[in-house]
Scaffold this active site. Structure first.
Site, PDB file in Angstrom:
ATOM      1  CE  LYS A  87      33.111  95.210  75.677  1.00  0.00           C
ATOM      2  NZ  LYS A  87      31.673  95.337  75.342  1.00  0.00           N
ATOM      3  CD  GLU A 109      40.737 100.839  75.573  1.00  0.00           C
ATOM      4  OE1 GLU A 109      41.944 100.665  75.822  1.00  0.00           O
ATOM      5  OE2 GLU A 109      40.018  99.981  75.031  1.00  0.00           O
ATOM      6  CB  SER A 371      27.228  89.946  73.037  1.00  0.00           C
ATOM      7  OG  SER A 371      26.395  91.038  72.688  1.00  0.00           O
TER       8      SER A 371
HETATM    9  C1  LIG Z   1      31.255  95.606  74.101  1.00  0.00           C
HETATM   10  C2  LIG Z   1      30.062  94.842  73.673  1.00  0.00           C
HETATM   11  C3  LIG Z   1      29.894  94.421  72.340  1.00  0.00           C
HETATM   12  C4  LIG Z   1      30.841  94.770  71.230  1.00  0.00           C
HETATM   13  O1  LIG Z   1      32.146  94.311  71.380  1.00  0.00           O
HETATM   14  P1  LIG Z   1      32.744  93.138  70.481  1.00  0.00           P
HETATM   15  O2  LIG Z   1      34.188  93.191  70.749  1.00  0.00           O
HETATM   16  O3  LIG Z   1      32.383  93.448  69.057  1.00  0.00           O
HETATM   17  O4  LIG Z   1      32.110  91.887  70.931  1.00  0.00           O
HETATM   18  C5  LIG Z   1      28.793  93.645  72.027  1.00  0.00           C
HETATM   19  N1  LIG Z   1      27.859  93.327  72.960  1.00  0.00           N
HETATM   20  C6  LIG Z   1      27.988  93.728  74.247  1.00  0.00           C
HETATM   21  C7  LIG Z   1      26.935  93.335  75.210  1.00  0.00           C
HETATM   22  C8  LIG Z   1      29.083  94.494  74.643  1.00  0.00           C
HETATM   23  O5  LIG Z   1      29.187  94.895  75.927  1.00  0.00           O
END
Ligand SMILES: *Cc1c(COP(=O)(O)O)cnc(C)c1O
Length: 387
Positions: A87, A109, A371
């Site tokens: 993010k 948000e 992610s």
């Molecule tokens: C917020 C988040 C997601 C999901 O958000 P996407 O917009 O679908 O990428 C996935 N993995 C992590 C670690 C997150 O913090």
């Protein structure tokens, strides 16, 4: 409400916003178009990603996991970025754009708090005022993230009303932006919302896919498949962007199936509808009321999905799968034990699908987007006796 033809992915996307927000959208679109073509802006983004975020992140060959699962698994290590998830790439990009537009105030948000923390960090770095709207219930559940945001200089507004969660926080952030259109930028955290957000957020996240494609060439010209979890869809779009032009690479998105009756698998179980300014697949009942979602992964717990994913699903270019809580937790534990990496429970959904596809098709070479890191998940998982 107004719809224009701007920013469509097939029939999906668009700009379904009140008249009062239309000029904001048009100004933002113009500013982003201009910034993308400005070499100085691109250089500023690249420098910030290198020195503040910690890019490029490694493409890690998970050898013990590969041996256990019967293929070759490569992990794109977004868990190693500053603040611990992808993010931050988008937060830094939009904060730099807002500053370039002369805005001094950022509203955002957050649900679980990850996007709020990334936004607060980016704003502190650039000296921008940061207001984060968060459901009052989410504030109680995510105390450490609330404290992180405060330390990073953000003002956190707990939102009462409704289910005291993400939905009310989004409403409050939009209300703030409508009231303060000139001073304020609304920093959306995924590839959702009205045009230009889905396109802009994808472009700020495409660094994931561009790096991974380049890094993989040390192994082979291309991977067989790339895999990412899908909440709103930003880490997946970022990864897909690096491979979408190459038809030989399969694109797999993984939604959260949850447990029992409630799910967050929007593309698999939803129908097209308008939510938060865009036409996309949506979890809704027969009357069009938004359904409650559930997943062990707070970051995947959203009833909508980015419009480009809806387009990729219908066109068949990407395929979307469902992984439930239990299967994700099993993959979470295996990565910990075999590789010494504690993944976010969101990312564990993508890992679990990698395991599934390798069981069917041995020897496949796959890139999984890791992610985020899982330290944030431990207190909740321990409290529920899940790990
Ligand atoms: C917020 C988040 C997601 C999901 O958000 P996407 O917009 O679908 O990428 C996935 N993995 C992590 C670690 C997150 O913090």
């Amino acid at each position: 409400m107004t719809a224009t033809h701007a920013g469509r992915f097939g029939v999906f996307g668009g700009r379904y916003v009140p008249e009062t927000l239309m000029s904001n959208m048009i100004a933002l679109e113009a500013a982003f178009d201009d910034a993308r073509r400005d070499a100085a802006f691109q250089a500023e983004v690249a420098t910030t990603l290198a020195h503040f975020v910690g890019r490029p992140t490694p493409l890690y060959h998970a050898q013990r996991l590969s041996a256990a699962w019967g293929g070759q698994v490569y992990l794109k290590r977004e868990d190693l970025t500053h603040t611990g998830a992808h993010k931050i790439n988008n937060a830094v990009g939009q904060a730099l754009l807002a500053k370039r537009m002369g805005k001094r105030r950022i509203v955002a948000e957050t649900g679980a708090g990850q996007h709020g923390v990334a936004t607060a960090a980016a704003c502190a770095r650039l000296g921008l005022e940061c207001i984060v709207y968060m459901g009052a219930l989410d504030c109680e559940r995510q105390r450490p993230n609330v404290e992180r945001m405060r330390l990073l200089g953000a003002t956190v507004h707990p939102c009462e009303g409704g289910s005291r969660n993400l939905k009310i926080a989004i409403n409050e952030a939009i209300r703030d932006w409508i009231a303060n259109p000139d001073s304020t930028h609304y920093l959306i955290g995924s590839v959702v919302g009205p045009h230009p957000y889905p396109l802009m957020v994808r472009e700020f996240q495409r660094v994931i896919g561009d790096e991974a494609r380049q890094q993989f060439t040390r192994v082979a010209p291309r991977p067989d498949a790339v895999i990412a979890c899908v909440g709103g869809g930003s880490n997946a779009m970022g990864l897909f962007a690096g491979f979408i032009e190459d038809a030989a690479v399969e694109l797999h998105g993984v939604e959260a199936g949850g447990s029992g009756d409630a799910t967050a698998a929007t593309l698999n179980h939803g129908r097209p509808g308008v939510l938060h300014g865009a036409l996309s697949y949506l979890l809704q009942d027969a009357e069009g009321q938004i359904l409650n979602t559930h997943s062990v992964a707070a970051g995947l717990d959203y009833p909508g999905v980015g419009p480009e994913h809806s387009f990729l699903k219908d066109s068949g270019r990407a395929r979307y799968h469902v992984v439930g809580d239990q299967e994700a937790l099993a993959a979470f534990k295996e990565l910990c034990a075999l590789e010494g990496i504690l993944p976010a429970i969101e990312s564990s959904h993508a890992l679990a699908f990698a395991r599934r596809i390798l069981a069917d098709r041995q020897g496949l070479r796959v890139i999984v987007n890791l992610s985020g890191r899982g330290d944030k998940d431990l207190p909740g998982l321990l409290a529920k006796g899940l790990v």
